[in-house]
Enzyme design. Sequence first.
Site, PDB file in Angstrom:
ATOM      1  CE  LYS A   1      33.646  -9.909 103.452  1.00 53.48           C
ATOM      2  NZ  LYS A   1      32.512 -10.697 103.958  1.00 53.48           N
TER       3      LYS A   1
ATOM      4  N   GLY B   1      37.217 -18.116  97.822  1.00 54.92           N
ATOM      5  CA  GLY B   1      35.805 -17.960  97.499  1.00 54.92           C
ATOM      6  C   GLY B   1      35.544 -18.290  96.045  1.00 54.92           C
ATOM      7  CB  SER B   2      32.767 -17.402  93.819  1.00 62.91           C
ATOM      8  OG  SER B   2      32.806 -16.000  93.876  1.00 62.91           O
ATOM      9  CB  THR B   3      36.051 -18.762  89.743  1.00 59.66           C
ATOM     10  OG1 THR B   3      36.453 -20.007  90.325  1.00 59.66           O
ATOM     11  CG2 THR B   3      36.988 -18.428  88.606  1.00 59.66           C
TER      12      THR B   3
ATOM     13  N   GLY C   1      37.045 -13.791  92.729  1.00 63.18           N
ATOM     14  CA  GLY C   1      38.511 -13.862  92.633  1.00 63.18           C
ATOM     15  C   GLY C   1      39.017 -13.064  91.446  1.00 63.18           C
TER      16      GLY C   1
ATOM     17  CD  GLU D   1      41.018 -22.730  98.130  1.00 62.44           C
ATOM     18  OE1 GLU D   1      40.234 -23.087  97.222  1.00 62.44           O
ATOM     19  OE2 GLU D   1      40.773 -22.851  99.328  1.00 62.44           O
TER      20      GLU D   1
ATOM     21  CB  CYS E   1      37.050 -25.181  97.101  1.00 60.09           C
ATOM     22  SG  CYS E   1      38.127 -25.333  98.511  1.00 60.09           S
TER      23      CYS E   1
ATOM     24  CD  GLU F   1      33.108 -24.524  93.159  1.00 57.95           C
ATOM     25  OE1 GLU F   1      32.982 -23.289  93.031  1.00 57.95           O
ATOM     26  OE2 GLU F   1      34.021 -25.046  93.826  1.00 57.95           O
TER      27      GLU F   1
HETATM   28  P1  NAI Z   1      31.765 -15.295  97.199  1.00 57.06           P
HETATM   29  O1  NAI Z   1      33.015 -15.451  96.429  1.00 57.06           O
HETATM   30  O2  NAI Z   1      30.821 -14.230  96.825  1.00 57.06           O
HETATM   31  O3  NAI Z   1      32.118 -15.069  98.742  1.00 57.06           O
HETATM   32  C1  NAI Z   1      33.360 -15.324  99.348  1.00 57.06           C
HETATM   33  C2  NAI Z   1      33.779 -14.135 100.204  1.00 57.06           C
HETATM   34  O4  NAI Z   1      34.042 -13.020  99.360  1.00 57.06           O
HETATM   35  C3  NAI Z   1      32.723 -13.658 101.201  1.00 57.06           C
HETATM   36  O5  NAI Z   1      33.369 -13.233 102.384  1.00 57.06           O
HETATM   37  C4  NAI Z   1      32.106 -12.470 100.480  1.00 57.06           C
HETATM   38  O6  NAI Z   1      31.514 -11.525 101.344  1.00 57.06           O
HETATM   39  C5  NAI Z   1      33.314 -11.876  99.791  1.00 57.06           C
HETATM   40  N1  NAI Z   1      33.029 -11.049  98.629  1.00 57.06           N
HETATM   41  C6  NAI Z   1      31.951 -11.092  97.799  1.00 57.06           C
HETATM   42  N2  NAI Z   1      32.067 -10.172  96.838  1.00 57.06           N
HETATM   43  C7  NAI Z   1      33.227  -9.523  97.028  1.00 57.06           C
HETATM   44  C8  NAI Z   1      33.915  -8.473  96.346  1.00 57.06           C
HETATM   45  N3  NAI Z   1      33.431  -7.917  95.259  1.00 57.06           N
HETATM   46  N4  NAI Z   1      35.110  -8.068  96.828  1.00 57.06           N
HETATM   47  C9  NAI Z   1      35.629  -8.651  97.911  1.00 57.06           C
HETATM   48  N5  NAI Z   1      35.037  -9.626  98.604  1.00 57.06           N
HETATM   49  C10 NAI Z   1      33.850 -10.072  98.170  1.00 57.06           C
HETATM   50  O7  NAI Z   1      31.025 -16.694  97.211  1.00 57.06           O
HETATM   51  P2  NAI Z   1      29.457 -16.975  97.420  1.00 57.06           P
HETATM   52  O8  NAI Z   1      28.636 -15.996  96.653  1.00 57.06           O
HETATM   53  O9  NAI Z   1      29.198 -17.087  98.851  1.00 57.06           O
HETATM   54  O10 NAI Z   1      29.315 -18.395  96.722  1.00 57.06           O
HETATM   55  C11 NAI Z   1      29.130 -18.481  95.315  1.00 57.06           C
HETATM   56  C12 NAI Z   1      29.789 -19.704  94.772  1.00 57.06           C
HETATM   57  O11 NAI Z   1      31.188 -19.621  94.949  1.00 57.06           O
HETATM   58  C13 NAI Z   1      29.409 -20.996  95.441  1.00 57.06           C
HETATM   59  O12 NAI Z   1      28.234 -21.507  94.925  1.00 57.06           O
HETATM   60  C14 NAI Z   1      30.599 -21.852  95.144  1.00 57.06           C
HETATM   61  O13 NAI Z   1      30.482 -22.429  93.874  1.00 57.06           O
HETATM   62  C15 NAI Z   1      31.748 -20.880  95.136  1.00 57.06           C
HETATM   63  N6  NAI Z   1      32.484 -20.870  96.410  1.00 57.06           N
HETATM   64  C16 NAI Z   1      33.725 -21.421  96.446  1.00 57.06           C
HETATM   65  C17 NAI Z   1      34.416 -21.462  97.643  1.00 57.06           C
HETATM   66  C18 NAI Z   1      35.759 -22.060  97.743  1.00 57.06           C
HETATM   67  O14 NAI Z   1      36.149 -22.445  98.829  1.00 57.06           O
HETATM   68  N7  NAI Z   1      36.520 -22.117  96.695  1.00 57.06           N
HETATM   69  C19 NAI Z   1      33.821 -20.981  98.884  1.00 57.06           C
HETATM   70  C20 NAI Z   1      32.538 -20.361  98.742  1.00 57.06           C
HETATM   71  C21 NAI Z   1      31.900 -20.348  97.532  1.00 57.06           C
END
Ligand code: NAI
Length: 498
Positions: A203, A255-257, A260, A277, A311, A408
Amino acid sequence: MATDITKKTHETKLAPRRERAGWTYAPSPEAKDHVRLKGRYDLFIDGKFVAPHSGKHFATHNPADESHIADVAEGDEHDVDTAVRAARKAFEGTWGKMRGSERGKYVYRIARRIQERARELAIVESVDGGKPIKESRDVDLPLAAAHFFHYAGWADKLDYAFAGRRARPLGVAGQIIPWNFPLLMAAWKIAPAIACGNTVVLKPAETTPLTALLLAEIIQECDLPPGVVNIVTGAGKTGGALVDHAGVDKIAFTGSTDVGKRIQRAIAGTNKRLTLELGGKAANIVFADAPIDQAVDGIVNGIYFNQGHVCCAGSRLLVEESIHDVVVRKLSRRIEQLRVGDPLDKNTDVGAINSKMQLEKIHELVAAAVSEGCAIHQSSAKIPTKGYFFAPTFFTGVSQSHRIAQEEVFGPVLSVITFRTPDEAVEKANNTMYGLSAGIWTDKAAKVFWMAKRMRAGVVWANTFNKFDPTSPFGGYKESGFGREGGRAGLAPYLEMV
Ligand code: NAI
Ligand code: MG
């Protein structure tokens, strides 16, 4: 305090000098007329593009000018179920029974096809996500292909990878990826999974789904057996449905903590395997004996690279007190030279912030730092009026308790903190809930080893920053997650050892 020095430099000397020296470049946009995007994309399930069960599509935009690029299918539980079943069938059928040497050929083919379509993929990556074309062209694309090449080579050597043990694939992997490296994260996830003999439901992030859908086309072109790779677009709800599906054997998430942790709770008590991660708040540590100009470039690369949407970005600069003023002065000058703007311009250093939401988050944290009393230093670069942009910024006078030093930002914003001794540097570097990466700048190799041993960070770079290689494992400590991606270590999360 150094604040005054840099403010003066910044306001009275640098901006006019930049204009006097004629440092502005003529526009040099990458041609994009050869890129053919469809107006609407469906889900990629069982080797075919299929309409979503809900009949709904959502728009993906170009963050550099807020224009609409294409509509993408919104997958729901029903679509996730169809995709997981297709993946299961492929795992129990052709793919699961195929010899590693044969599987490897398909993975090589994907790598080659990514190389052949690299220009187009790089442009789409920049248009959909906002990163500068020189990043997508020179970093994301070569690395994405390199990951497929690397793991193709492992497909027939799994029995030799872990001495004395036999490796078996897990089954169906559900993989959820973010928007900062859309194609590269897809490669990090898909390549080891399928090389090990698993099948996949991926996804992509809702703001950057397009390169994953082009990868789906590539997978079709490579004649991968149907169901081995399925791509289901949608937002958090779609990701949640994948996490909750009983037919998934493993979840890999970047993605976000917050999300996660939510995933960890959701799969507690099931047999699903998990790798996470998550975020980071990396320290880039500069000692007085470091080559300072090189270090300043490393700092710039570490935080302004890719708009800080990394990240493992070096978002905290720990600088030895005796060189604080000179580093700050050089850094002020250096950020004035960064070109902010059109991601498709070949001279652009800092492109667009990925989404309005992310831009608002950056503004919020920057405002908090100012109100907490940190001194702001910001490039005077002209910001385009349309689209989401943020000028390279750093703060001095930051203490460890300030939000800007703890949270972050995920934007081109750096906090400068000083230290006096290596012990203090270690303590400050580790004073975070994260532990993904760190950088050390010094002339003394012994100091590098001394420091690296004490850092609670998954990757430690010495006299460089943000260097990636498919052979090298990547992953975090503490709230940055667990599990490793890349290299031989990156096979383990997709294998069961017997
Ligand atoms: P997010 O963690 O919401 O999104 C990452 C992925 O998870 C996307 O594909 C999203 O559709 C999916 N997702 C969202 N909610 C979910 C759930 N409940 N169950 C399963 N999958 C889900 O990150 P977002 O909102 O785009 O960014 C928020 C913050 O997260 C950023 O400001 C940044 O600080 C951090 N982040 C960290 C990343 C990293 O590489 N470690 C990458 C992106 C964001
Ligand atoms: Mg987009």
